[in-house]
Scaffold this motif. Structure first.
Motif, mmCIF file in Angstrom:
data_model
loop_
_atom_site.group_PDB
_atom_site.id
_atom_site.type_symbol
_atom_site.label_atom_id
_atom_site.label_comp_id
_atom_site.label_asym_id
_atom_site.label_seq_id
_atom_site.Cartn_x
_atom_site.Cartn_y
_atom_site.Cartn_z
ATOM 1 N N LEU A 148 -32.404 -0.080 19.138
ATOM 2 C CA LEU A 148 -33.356 0.082 20.245
ATOM 3 C C LEU A 148 -33.027 1.345 21.047
ATOM 4 O O LEU A 148 -33.929 2.108 21.422
ATOM 5 C CB LEU A 148 -33.309 -1.147 21.157
ATOM 6 N N VAL B 79 -31.832 4.947 31.611
ATOM 7 C CA VAL B 79 -32.501 3.913 30.802
ATOM 8 C C VAL B 79 -33.974 3.805 31.207
ATOM 9 O O VAL B 79 -34.877 3.756 30.367
ATOM 10 C CB VAL B 79 -31.781 2.553 30.985
ATOM 11 N N MET B 80 -34.204 3.811 32.531
ATOM 12 C CA MET B 80 -35.573 3.674 33.036
ATOM 13 C C MET B 80 -36.426 4.880 32.626
ATOM 14 O O MET B 80 -37.570 4.720 32.190
ATOM 15 C CB MET B 80 -35.544 3.552 34.569
ATOM 16 N N CYS C 220 -37.366 4.711 28.997
ATOM 17 C CA CYS C 220 -38.440 3.726 28.784
ATOM 18 C C CYS C 220 -39.791 4.333 29.162
ATOM 19 O O CYS C 220 -40.790 4.124 28.476
ATOM 20 C CB CYS C 220 -38.200 2.485 29.635
ATOM 21 N N VAL D 242 -43.795 -2.169 18.899
ATOM 22 C CA VAL D 242 -44.261 -3.541 19.099
ATOM 23 C C VAL D 242 -45.149 -3.983 17.926
ATOM 24 O O VAL D 242 -45.166 -5.161 17.561
ATOM 25 C CB VAL D 242 -45.020 -3.635 20.445
ATOM 26 N N TRP E 187 -40.623 -6.805 14.621
ATOM 27 C CA TRP E 187 -40.290 -6.701 16.045
ATOM 28 C C TRP E 187 -39.873 -8.069 16.573
ATOM 29 O O TRP E 187 -40.576 -9.056 16.354
ATOM 30 C CB TRP E 187 -41.496 -6.172 16.820
ATOM 31 N N GLN F 294 -39.860 -11.711 22.587
ATOM 32 C CA GLN F 294 -39.665 -11.090 23.904
ATOM 33 C C GLN F 294 -38.300 -11.438 24.518
ATOM 34 O O GLN F 294 -37.665 -10.579 25.144
ATOM 35 C CB GLN F 294 -40.778 -11.533 24.840
ATOM 36 N N VAL G 212 -35.735 -9.170 23.073
ATOM 37 C CA VAL G 212 -35.818 -7.805 23.639
ATOM 38 C C VAL G 212 -35.225 -7.790 25.048
ATOM 39 O O VAL G 212 -34.525 -6.850 25.433
ATOM 40 C CB VAL G 212 -37.284 -7.312 23.643
ATOM 41 N N LYS G 213 -35.485 -8.862 25.795
ATOM 42 C CA LYS G 213 -34.905 -8.939 27.146
ATOM 43 C C LYS G 213 -33.381 -8.946 27.084
ATOM 44 O O LYS G 213 -32.705 -8.255 27.857
ATOM 45 C CB LYS G 213 -35.389 -10.216 27.837
ATOM 46 N N PHE H 231 -32.112 -5.544 26.409
ATOM 47 C CA PHE H 231 -32.135 -4.696 27.611
ATOM 48 C C PHE H 231 -30.967 -5.050 28.540
ATOM 49 O O PHE H 231 -30.352 -4.162 29.137
ATOM 50 C CB PHE H 231 -33.469 -4.853 28.343
ATOM 51 N N LEU H 232 -30.680 -6.351 28.642
ATOM 52 C CA LEU H 232 -29.545 -6.766 29.489
ATOM 53 C C LEU H 232 -28.238 -6.189 28.946
ATOM 54 O O LEU H 232 -27.396 -5.696 29.704
ATOM 55 C CB LEU H 232 -29.458 -8.288 29.533
ATOM 56 N N MET I 208 -28.029 -2.606 29.794
ATOM 57 C CA MET I 208 -27.684 -2.407 31.219
ATOM 58 C C MET I 208 -26.184 -2.587 31.450
ATOM 59 O O MET I 208 -25.535 -1.772 32.116
ATOM 60 C CB MET I 208 -28.427 -3.433 32.076
ATOM 61 N N LEU J 138 -33.896 -1.815 38.289
ATOM 62 C CA LEU J 138 -34.307 -1.677 36.887
ATOM 63 C C LEU J 138 -34.961 -2.961 36.377
ATOM 64 O O LEU J 138 -35.989 -2.925 35.685
ATOM 65 C CB LEU J 138 -33.099 -1.309 36.018
ATOM 66 N N PHE K 185 -45.508 0.716 35.811
ATOM 67 C CA PHE K 185 -44.457 1.534 36.432
ATOM 68 C C PHE K 185 -45.069 2.371 37.545
ATOM 69 O O PHE K 185 -46.097 3.019 37.339
ATOM 70 C CB PHE K 185 -43.848 2.477 35.408
ATOM 71 N N PHE L 271 -36.902 -10.860 36.297
ATOM 72 C CA PHE L 271 -36.718 -10.482 34.886
ATOM 73 C C PHE L 271 -36.787 -11.706 33.976
ATOM 74 O O PHE L 271 -37.302 -11.639 32.864
ATOM 75 C CB PHE L 271 -35.371 -9.774 34.734
ATOM 76 N N LEU M 105 -41.795 -9.285 29.971
ATOM 77 C CA LEU M 105 -41.216 -7.936 29.939
ATOM 78 C C LEU M 105 -42.316 -6.894 29.778
ATOM 79 O O LEU M 105 -43.238 -7.087 28.989
ATOM 80 C CB LEU M 105 -40.240 -7.843 28.767
ATOM 81 N N PHE N 152 -43.212 -4.215 28.075
ATOM 82 C CA PHE N 152 -42.864 -3.415 26.899
ATOM 83 C C PHE N 152 -44.043 -3.425 25.944
ATOM 84 O O PHE N 152 -44.381 -4.480 25.438
ATOM 85 C CB PHE N 152 -41.612 -3.974 26.230
ATOM 86 N N VAL O 51 -44.152 0.193 28.180
ATOM 87 C CA VAL O 51 -44.347 0.418 29.609
ATOM 88 C C VAL O 51 -45.717 1.049 29.850
ATOM 89 O O VAL O 51 -46.248 1.772 29.006
ATOM 90 C CB VAL O 51 -43.256 1.330 30.212
#
Lengths: 251, 86
Positions: free
Chosen positions: A123, A183-184, A187, A198, A203, A206, A209-210, A213-214, A217, B12, B21, B71, B76, B78, B80
């Motif tokens: 990713l 990261v932001m 994206c 997607v 793929w 969700q 994918v979350k 992302f965690l 981070m 974030l 966004f 969150f 999510l 995605f 964006v």
């Protein structure tokens, strides 16, 4: 007493200067050796890569993993007979996809077994996000910060406010913001690539994918946190931070 | 550092769980302000405000708590979607 202290400090500075000079000379020699080794190795790697690239050109441009093996083809042909037998009963639309699902030619997303770290890296690479923490850079920054703190401590041993430490903490906090902002921004900049991702059949869900992302981070923050904790630990153990600063409620 | 980590992570998470966004979002600004005010209150301590340190810690942890909740509860974002101002 004061003269003795000044002498000690002067000798200490001489020793420190000599040691740092020797260390820097050693580092320069080490980097030159590393550079020579890297140049030689890169030539070998480049020739190997070119060789493998020439070998790959002879293979037809297709992903062989997507095609069934001979055994699967045989089984698929056998199942096609059963499909033709059941065509009359009206179940053909359901059965037509079955052999491909069961033989793995088309695999649902839930069947893809990859390790979470690989998926995180994929990713990050797909969205051109900043990668994992650069631990060498963290080490260098910790060393520089400790040298700066030592210098400030020797300059003013009884400072009430640890200005240097606060500055380093501020720098680490800004760095933390920067890591997550990267990261932001990644994206935001790759929205079109994300919409293509997607649409791909493999793929993940969700929730997956979350969790990816965690992980990203936490990984992005780990280097900064580790560096800051190390600096704080060293500064506290060596007594460069006053007890009154560490526990203001006790003083 | 705790306040910075909490604010950055919370911002974030909030951004990823929003519908679109935005360059400047009120929620993000409020999150950052919460962290800054929390740090100030924690540093001032119990002398100025009753239970000041507890209040400061709570304010510092508000961004990451709100971000985590948002969150986990909301879908999510995605791919964006950015607001096109043209």
């Amino acid at each position: 007493m004061r003269l003795l202290r000044d002498n000690l400090l002067a000798n200490w500075w001489l020793n420190f200067g000599g040691a740092s000079l020797l260390a820097s000379m050693r580092a320069v020699v080490q980097w030159i050796c590393l550079g020579i080794w890297w140049t030689r190795q890169s030539k070998v790697w480049l020739s190997k890569m070119l060789q493998s690239g020439q070998d790959q050109r002879q293979v037809p441009p297709s992903d062989s993993s997507h095609f069934p093996s001979e055994c699967w083809v045989t089984r698929a042909l056998k199942s096609r007979k059963s499909i033709s037998a059941e065509r009359a009963s009206g179940k053909i639309q359901v059965l037509a996809l079955e052999p491909f699902w069961s033989f793995g030619t088309v695999s649902p997303a839930s069947r893809v077994e990859t390790r979470p770290k690989q998926r995180t890296r994929a990713l990050q690479m797909g969205l051109a996000m900043p990668g994992r923490a650069n631990w060498r850079f963290v080490g260098v920054m910790v060393a520089i910060s400790l040298v700066a703190l030592l210098f400030l401590h020797l300059k003013n041993p009884h400072a009430v406010q640890p200005t240097g430490y606060l500055g380093i903490t501020l720098f680490a906090a800004v760095s933390l913001f920067g890591q997550l902002n990267g990261v932001m921004q990644a994206c935001k900049a790759r929205a079109i690539e994300e919409s293509l991702l997607v649409l791909t059949p493999r793929w993940p869900t969700q929730d997956t994918v979350k969790s990816l992302f965690l992980q990203i981070m936490f990984e992005r923050q780990s280097g900064t946190w580790a560096g800051w904790i190390l600096i704080s630990l060293f500064a506290t153990v060596l007594g460069w931070l006053l007890k009154s600063f560490l526990s203001p409620s006790l003083s | 550092m705790i306040a910075a980590g909490s604010c950055a992570t919370g911002a974030l998470m909030l951004a990823l769980s929003r519908k679109v966004f935005k360059e400047v979002s009120l929620l993000t600004v409020a999150t950052l302000l919460c962290g800054v005010v929390g740090t100030g209150v924690f540093l001032v301590g119990d002398d100025a405000i009753a239970h000041g340190q507890m209040l400061g810690i709570s304010l510092i942890l508000v961004p990451i708590a709100v971000g985590s909740l948002s969150f986990s509860m909301r879908p999510l974002q995605f791919p964006v979607r950015t607001i096109n101002k043209q």
